[in-house]
Scaffold this motif. Structure first.
Motif, short mmCIF file in Angstrom:
data_model
loop_
_atom_site.label_atom_id
_atom_site.label_comp_id
_atom_site.label_asym_id
_atom_site.label_seq_id
_atom_site.Cartn_x
_atom_site.Cartn_y
_atom_site.Cartn_z
N LEU A 18 1.08 -0.90 0.08
CA LEU A 18 -0.03 -0.14 0.06
C LEU A 18 0.85 1.13 -0.04
N TRP A 19 0.10 2.38 -0.36
CA TRP A 19 1.01 3.64 -0.19
C TRP A 19 0.41 4.19 1.21
N ASP A 20 1.27 4.58 1.95
CA ASP A 20 1.07 4.98 3.27
C ASP A 20 0.26 6.50 3.41
N PRO A 21 -0.51 6.78 4.22
CA PRO A 21 -1.46 7.93 4.46
C PRO A 21 -0.64 9.24 4.33
N VAL A 22 0.55 9.32 4.52
CA VAL A 22 1.21 10.52 4.65
C VAL A 22 1.67 10.79 3.08
N VAL A 23 2.02 9.89 2.40
CA VAL A 23 2.18 9.87 1.00
C VAL A 23 0.89 10.25 0.08
N ARG A 24 -0.17 9.70 0.33
CA ARG A 24 -1.35 9.93 -0.20
C ARG A 24 -1.79 11.29 0.01
N LEU A 25 -1.71 11.66 1.45
CA LEU A 25 -2.05 13.14 1.78
C LEU A 25 -1.50 14.08 1.32
#
Length: 214
Positions: A18-25
């Motif tokens: 997965l792509w982690d939440p910080v990268v997505r944010l």
């Protein structure tokens, strides 16, 4: 057209879970900010300045995360390599698809180009506004609206021809690089569409929800 196939080898790797939440944010936050400033607000407006500060915060967060985040988010996982990016594009066109544990070389090069352009836009914007925060801009605009022009007089005191020339240069750089960001965004969208089709994987959904399809 040849059926896309994966290419195995020492450099190949399985995609991260997965792509982690910080990268997505940071990815979607910056994307929304660039589009907002390009389409809806005017340069120098309170919204424009506020969005600029948000972009700066997101960019700084991503830079820190590139050092402290999980393996696939770290800069070491996708160093900028123009030659590798060209090889990846040739492989993509020929139907050979290689998996990477993080961004592929072309995507990595685009990411670094984006970050450099965002840093340039942010710094030039700070120069143009004298580092004013959104609260300062709002206070000045409210004062002017009420008929108090002292804020504008105060800001103009002590300005020299050299300062004016520096400000004009910053404004020119700001406008040019802001337009460059839109071009990079268009290229990025086209690249994601091409890669998604070749790999038969929804890359946009992965960046939205996190999990990457096998």
């Amino acid at each position: 057209m040849a059926t896309p196939r994966t290419e195995a080898g020492p450099a190949a790797a399985s995609p991260p879970a997965l792509w982690d939440p910080v990268v997505r944010l940071t990815h979607w936050g910056i994307a929304a900010a660039v589009l907002l400033n390009a389409a809806l607000d005017e340069g120098g407006s309170l919204l424009h300045v506020a969005v600029g500060w948000i972009v700066m915060a997101l960019l700084l967060l991503r830079m820190v995360w590139g050092v402290l985040g999980p393996d696939e988010a770290r800069f070491a996982a996708f160093p900028p390599n123009p030659l590798a990016a060209l090889r990846h594009l040739r492989q993509l066109v020929s139907g050979r698809v290689r998996h990477y544990s993080s961004h592929n070389p072309a995507g990595a090069l685009m990411a670094y180009a984006f970050w450099a352009a965002l840093a340039t836009v942010t710094v030039s914007g700070l120069v143009m506004t004298g580092g004013a925060t959104p609260m300062q801009v709002a206070a000045d605009k409210a004062a002017v609206a009420s008929g108090d022009w002292s804020a504008l007089i105060r800001d103009s005191e002590g300005e020299s021809d050299r300062d004016d020339a520096f400000g004009e240069a910053a404004e020119e750089v700001h406008e040019v690089v802001a337009n460059l960001l839109l071009i990079l965004a268009a290229l990025h969208v086209a690249g994601v569409a091409l890669e998604s089709r070749a790999m038969r994987r929804n890359l946009v959904a992965a960046m939205l929800t996190g999990p990457r399809q096998k």
